[in-house]
Design a protein around this motif. Structure first.
Motif, PDB file in Angstrom:
ATOM      1  N   CYS A 260       0.837  -1.219   0.000  1.00 50.57           N
ATOM      2  CA  CYS A 260       0.000   0.000   0.000  1.00 50.57           C
ATOM      3  C   CYS A 260       0.863   1.258   0.000  1.00 50.57           C
ATOM      4  CB  CYS A 260      -0.931  -0.011   1.212  1.00 50.57           C
ATOM      5  SG  CYS A 260      -2.260  -1.224   1.095  1.00 50.57           S
ATOM      6  N   GLU A 261       1.963   1.258   0.751  1.00 41.81           N
ATOM      7  CA  GLU A 261       2.876   2.407   0.772  1.00 41.81           C
ATOM      8  C   GLU A 261       3.432   2.665  -0.628  1.00 41.81           C
ATOM      9  OE1 GLU A 261       3.589   4.503   3.033  1.00 41.81           O
ATOM     10  OE2 GLU A 261       3.145   3.632   4.999  1.00 41.81           O
ATOM     11  N   SER A 262       3.777   1.589  -1.300  1.00 40.03           N
ATOM     12  CA  SER A 262       4.318   1.723  -2.663  1.00 40.03           C
ATOM     13  C   SER A 262       3.268   2.315  -3.597  1.00 40.03           C
ATOM     14  CB  SER A 262       4.789   0.359  -3.167  1.00 40.03           C
ATOM     15  OG  SER A 262       5.281   0.455  -4.485  1.00 40.03           O
ATOM     16  N   ARG A 263       2.030   1.823  -3.485  1.00 40.00           N
ATOM     17  CA  ARG A 263       0.941   2.354  -4.307  1.00 40.00           C
ATOM     18  C   ARG A 263       0.700   3.838  -4.007  1.00 40.00           C
ATOM     19  NH1 ARG A 263      -4.352  -0.576  -3.548  1.00 40.00           N
ATOM     20  NH2 ARG A 263      -4.975   0.997  -5.095  1.00 40.00           N
ATOM     21  N   LEU A 264       0.773   4.189  -2.710  1.00 42.68           N
ATOM     22  CA  LEU A 264       0.538   5.570  -2.303  1.00 42.68           C
ATOM     23  C   LEU A 264       1.611   6.491  -2.913  1.00 42.68           C
ATOM     24  CD1 LEU A 264      -1.032   7.638  -0.633  1.00 42.68           C
ATOM     25  CD2 LEU A 264       0.444   7.069   1.312  1.00 42.68           C
ATOM     26  N   ASN A 265       2.858   6.037  -2.887  1.00 45.80           N
ATOM     27  CA  ASN A 265       3.946   6.857  -3.457  1.00 45.80           C
ATOM     28  C   ASN A 265       3.726   7.093  -4.949  1.00 45.80           C
ATOM     29  OD1 ASN A 265       5.268   7.123  -1.021  1.00 45.80           O
ATOM     30  ND2 ASN A 265       6.515   5.286  -1.325  1.00 45.80           N
ATOM     31  N   ARG A 266       3.318   6.051  -5.660  1.00 43.43           N
ATOM     32  CA  ARG A 266       3.062   6.194  -7.097  1.00 43.43           C
ATOM     33  C   ARG A 266       1.900   7.162  -7.344  1.00 43.43           C
ATOM     34  NH1 ARG A 266       3.678   0.568  -7.107  1.00 43.43           N
ATOM     35  NH2 ARG A 266       1.433   0.303  -7.435  1.00 43.43           N
ATOM     36  N   THR A 267       0.867   7.073  -6.521  1.00 41.71           N
ATOM     37  CA  THR A 267      -0.309   7.941  -6.673  1.00 41.71           C
ATOM     38  C   THR A 267       0.060   9.408  -6.424  1.00 41.71           C
ATOM     39  OG1 THR A 267      -1.746   6.132  -5.963  1.00 41.71           O
ATOM     40  CG2 THR A 267      -2.669   8.344  -5.885  1.00 41.71           C
ATOM     41  N   LEU A 268       0.848   9.649  -5.360  1.00 37.07           N
ATOM     42  CA  LEU A 268       1.262  11.022  -5.049  1.00 37.07           C
ATOM     43  C   LEU A 268       2.127  11.601  -6.162  1.00 37.07           C
ATOM     44  CD1 LEU A 268       2.092  10.646  -1.229  1.00 37.07           C
ATOM     45  CD2 LEU A 268       0.102  11.792  -2.253  1.00 37.07           C
ATOM     46  N   THR A 269       2.962  10.781  -6.731  1.00 42.21           N
ATOM     47  CA  THR A 269       3.797  11.235  -7.852  1.00 42.21           C
ATOM     48  C   THR A 269       2.934  11.653  -9.032  1.00 42.21           C
ATOM     49  OG1 THR A 269       5.599   9.782  -7.175  1.00 42.21           O
ATOM     50  CG2 THR A 269       5.635  10.568  -9.451  1.00 42.21           C
ATOM     51  N   ASN A 270       1.907  10.845  -9.330  1.00 44.38           N
ATOM     52  CA  ASN A 270       1.004  11.167 -10.445  1.00 44.38           C
ATOM     53  C   ASN A 270       0.223  12.461 -10.190  1.00 44.38           C
ATOM     54  OD1 ASN A 270       1.743   8.945 -11.961  1.00 44.38           O
ATOM     55  ND2 ASN A 270       0.211   7.609 -10.985  1.00 44.38           N
TER      56      ASN A 270
ATOM     57  N   GLU B  67      -8.676  14.020  -9.751  1.00 47.43           N
ATOM     58  CA  GLU B  67      -9.706  13.832  -8.722  1.00 47.43           C
ATOM     59  C   GLU B  67      -9.799  12.354  -8.326  1.00 47.43           C
ATOM     60  OE1 GLU B  67     -13.238  15.509 -10.357  1.00 47.43           O
ATOM     61  OE2 GLU B  67     -12.618  17.600 -10.058  1.00 47.43           O
ATOM     62  N   GLU B  68      -9.733  11.478  -9.361  1.00 47.59           N
ATOM     63  CA  GLU B  68      -9.756  10.036  -9.085  1.00 47.59           C
ATOM     64  C   GLU B  68      -8.533   9.623  -8.283  1.00 47.59           C
ATOM     65  OE1 GLU B  68     -11.999   7.734  -9.668  1.00 47.59           O
ATOM     66  OE2 GLU B  68     -13.398   9.153 -10.592  1.00 47.59           O
ATOM     67  N   LEU B  69      -7.375  10.186  -8.649  1.00 44.32           N
ATOM     68  CA  LEU B  69      -6.140   9.856  -7.937  1.00 44.32           C
ATOM     69  C   LEU B  69      -6.199  10.311  -6.484  1.00 44.32           C
ATOM     70  CD1 LEU B  69      -3.492  10.719 -10.679  1.00 44.32           C
ATOM     71  CD2 LEU B  69      -4.023   8.450  -9.784  1.00 44.32           C
ATOM     72  N   LYS B  70      -6.816  11.501  -6.246  1.00 46.31           N
ATOM     73  CA  LYS B  70      -6.948  11.976  -4.876  1.00 46.31           C
ATOM     74  C   LYS B  70      -7.858  11.064  -4.045  1.00 46.31           C
ATOM     75  CE  LYS B  70      -5.960  16.876  -5.813  1.00 46.31           C
ATOM     76  NZ  LYS B  70      -6.473  18.252  -5.827  1.00 46.31           N
ATOM     77  N   LEU B  71      -8.920  10.570  -4.701  1.00 53.83           N
ATOM     78  CA  LEU B  71      -9.790   9.606  -4.009  1.00 53.83           C
ATOM     79  C   LEU B  71      -9.018   8.328  -3.682  1.00 53.83           C
ATOM     80  CD1 LEU B  71     -13.151   9.953  -6.023  1.00 53.83           C
ATOM     81  CD2 LEU B  71     -12.716  10.671  -3.657  1.00 53.83           C
ATOM     82  N   THR B  72      -8.215   7.895  -4.680  1.00 50.07           N
ATOM     83  CA  THR B  72      -7.403   6.695  -4.466  1.00 50.07           C
ATOM     84  C   THR B  72      -6.419   6.913  -3.320  1.00 50.07           C
ATOM     85  OG1 THR B  72      -7.566   6.117  -6.796  1.00 50.07           O
ATOM     86  CG2 THR B  72      -5.775   5.099  -5.551  1.00 50.07           C
ATOM     87  N   GLU B  73      -5.848   8.137  -3.265  1.00 44.30           N
ATOM     88  CA  GLU B  73      -4.914   8.480  -2.189  1.00 44.30           C
ATOM     89  C   GLU B  73      -5.591   8.324  -0.821  1.00 44.30           C
ATOM     90  OE1 GLU B  73      -2.587  12.404  -0.408  1.00 44.30           O
ATOM     91  OE2 GLU B  73      -3.807  12.562  -2.235  1.00 44.30           O
TER      92      GLU B  73
END
Length: 482
Positions: free
Chosen positions: A260-270, A313-319
Motif C-alpha cells: 500500500c505504501e508503494s501504491r501511495l507513493n506512485r499515486t502522489l507522484t502522479n 480527482e480520481e487519484l486523490k480519491l485513491t490516495e
C-alpha cells in the motif's frame, strides 16, 4: 439341482434331469448340428447364463423369440421359474403350474441360486464360479491348457484369484489387499498434495540438509535462551502455536502495508505532475504555418486538461482510500503486537530478542514439518512393501495347499480311470502364472482328459454345484478312458 426344462420348441417338450450324471447323446450315425451344444447352452441359460443369447444368434433367427420354463429342487422343495429370450435380463418366479407370480432382475435370480446352493463365497459371484466350468462349444473356456480361465482375455492372475475364491481362501488375502490399498490411497494423497504445492517437495538429500539445519537452529535458539534474560524463562510461551500464528499474520499484514505504501507513493507522484502549457509552442507554429487551425488544437488541449482534472480527482480519491487502508493495517499490526506481548511470560525482554526467538522457532517448525512429511511417506512406502511381501508369502502358502489338494485328488481319480499307471495331470501355480499338464505326455487326448479330470475334482472339493462338458472335450479321448 436343476430338475426340468420345458420349451415348446423342443421335439420332446419337457426334459427331466436326474441326480448325478446326465448325458445328451445324438443319433446312431453321430449326426452334426442336431442341438447337443445348444441344449448345453440352454442348461447354462437356466443357471443364469447369457451365452445362449449372445453366442447363438442363429437359434433366435431360426426359431424366433421363445420361452423356457424350468425348476430347481432344493432341500426345502421345488422352485419354478421362466425366462424368455426376448427379456433375458429378467426371470419370472412361478407357481407349480408355471403361472408368473413375480419378475426379478437376472442378478437377483443368480443370488437366489447362490443362496440355495450354499455357494456364497467371498468376492465370487455365482456366474463367475459356475460359468467357467460349463464348457460348451462357443464359450471361451475350452482351452485344455488353462482349466481355470473363464474367457480368452482373462489374465492368469484373475483366474488364480477366482480359484482361491472357489476354495473359500480369499477372505484372509482380501484383508491384506485392503490394507495395501488403504496405504496406497494415503500415499497418493500425499503425492497429490505435493504436486499441487500444498505440501513441500522433499527428497532424502533435502531431508538430511533440513536435519542439519534444524540442529543448527536449535543450537542458536538454546544460546539465545541462555542470554535473553538471567531469570527463569518460559521459552515455550514464546513459541506457542498461538504466538506463531500471530507472527505469521503480522508478517502478512506488514507485506500488505508495504504494498500500500508503494501504491501511495506512485499515486502522489502522479498527482504532483503539472499540466504542460502549449501556448509558446503554438505561437512558433503560426510563424511557420500561418494558415494552421489553431482553434482546433486549443479544443483538443482543453479536452486533455479536463481529462487530467478528472484523473487527478480520481487519484486523490485513491490516495484517501490507500491512506485509510494503511492506517487500518498499521492498527491491526499494533493490535497483534499487543496480543503477542500479552501472551508472553517474559517481561522486560528486548523486542529484538523476542522476534529472534519466534523467527528461529518458526524456521525449526517449518523444517521439522517438511521432514515429517518425508518420514511419513517413507513409513507408508515401507508398510506397503512389508504388506505386499506378507501377502505374497501367505498367497504362496495358500496356493501350495490348494494345488496340493487338487493334485492329490487328480492322482487318485487318474488311477481309477487308467489301469496302466500313467502319470496324472498336475496344476502348479507360481506367483501370477500357472501350468497344467501331464509330465511326459503332450497328446491332445490326454490334455482334454486332464481338463475333465480337473473339473471332476473341483466338483468334489468345492461347493461348485454342477459342471457341463461338450463334445469337443470328449471326442479326442480314447474309449477306455471314457
Amino acid at each position: 439341482m436343476l430338475k426340468r426344462i420345458i420349451c415348446d420348441k423342443f421335439v420332446q417338450e419337457e426334459i427331466i434331469f436326474h441326480n448325478g450324471l446326465n448325458t445328451i447323446i445324438g443319433d446312431e450315425i453321430a449326426s452334426n448340428s442336431i442341438g447337443k451344444s445348444t441344449m448345453l447352452m440352454i442348461i447354462d441359460f437356466a443357471f443364469g447364463g447369457e451365452d445362449y443369447i449372445k453366442k447363438n444368434h442363429d437359434v433366435i433367427d431360426n426359431l424366433g423369440q421363445h420361452m423356457f420354463k424350468f425348476s430347481f429342487v432344493f432341500d426345502d422343495g421345488e422352485m419354478f421359474f421362466s425366462r424368455s429370450t426376448k427379456e433375458y435380463k429378467f426371470v419370472s418366479l412361478c407357481n407349480e403350474r408355471f403361472e408368473v407370480q413375480d419378475t426379478i432382475m437376472l442378478g437377483e435370480f443368480t443370488k437366489r441360486l447362490q443362496e440355495k446352493y450354499s455357494t456364497e463365497l467371498e468376492g465370487l459371484s455365482f456366474r463367475s464360479m459356475i460359468g467357467r466350468y460349463f464348457r460348451v462349444y462357443g464359450k471361451e473356456n475350452l482351452n485344455e491348457r488353462k482349466p481355470i480361465q473363464y474367457f480368452e482375455k482373462e489374465t492368469a492372475k484373475k483366474s488364480i484369484t477366482a480359484l482361491l475364491k472357489t476354495f473359500n481362501k480369499y477372505k484372509v488375502l482380501r484383508e491384506f489387499e485392503e490394507q495395501i490399498q488403504k496405504l496406497t490411497d494415503e500415499k497418493k494423497l500425499l503425492d497429490d498434495a505435493v504436486k499441487n504445492e500444498l505440501l513441500p517437495k522433499i527428497n532424502k538429500t533435502l531431508f538430511k540438509k533440513n536435519r542439519k539445519r534444524i540442529e543448527a537452529l536449535e543450537g542458536e535458539l538454546s544460546k539465545l535462551k541462555e542470554n535473553i534474560i538471567s531469570v527463569s524463562v518460559d521459552i515455550e510461551a514464546l513459541v506457542s502455536k498461538e504466538i506463531l500464528a500471530f507472527r505469521r499474520k503480522k508478517s502478512r499484514l506488514i507485506t500488505q502495508a508495504n504494498i500500500c505504501e508503494s501504491r501511495l507513493n506512485r499515486t502522489l507522484t502522479n498527482i504532483a505532475n503539472k499540466n504542460i502549457s502549449i501556448k509558446n509552442e503554438l505561437g512558433q507554429l503560426i510563424t511557420y504555418f500561418p494558415n494552421f487551425n489553431i482553434e482546433q488544437i486549443k479544443k483538443v488541449d482543453a479536452f486533455h486538461t479536463s481529462i487530467t482534472k478528472i484523473l487527478k480527482e480520481e487519484l486523490k480519491l485513491t490516495e484517501k482510500e490507500i491512506k485509510a487502508q494503511i492506517v487500518e493495517l498499521r492498527n491491526e499490526i499494533e493490535d497483534l503486537d499487543k496480543e503477542i506481548n500479552g501472551k508472553l511470560t517474559i517481561k522486560n525482554a528486548p523486542q529484538f530478542a523476542v522476534d529472534k526467538v519466534i523467527d528461529l522457532a518458526t524456521q525449526i517448525k517449518q523444517l521439522t514439518d517438511e521432514n515429517g512429511y518425508f518420514t511419513k511417506k517413507q513409513g507408508i512406502d515401507e508398510s506397503i512393501k512389508t504388506a505386499a511381501e506378507n501377502l505374497s508369502t501367505l498367497k504362496e502358502s495358500i496356493l501350495d495347499g490348494v494345488c496340493g489338494q487338487i493334485n492329490i485328488e487328480m492322482n487318485a481319480l487318474n488311477k481309477l480311470i487308467y489301469t496302466d499307471n500313467r502319470h496324472a495331470p498336475t496344476l502348479n501355480i507360481h506367483g501370477d502364472k500357472y501350468t497344467f499338464n501331464t509330465y511326459g505326455d503332450t497328446g491332445t487326448g490326454t490334455a482334454f482328459a486332464n481338463l475333465i479330470t480337473f473339473d471332476l475334482v473341483m466338483l468334489d472339493l468345492t461347493c461348485l454345484p454342477a459342471i457341463a462338458h461338450d463334445l469337443p472335450l470328449l471326442k479326442n479321448i480314447e474309449n477306455p478312458a471314457c
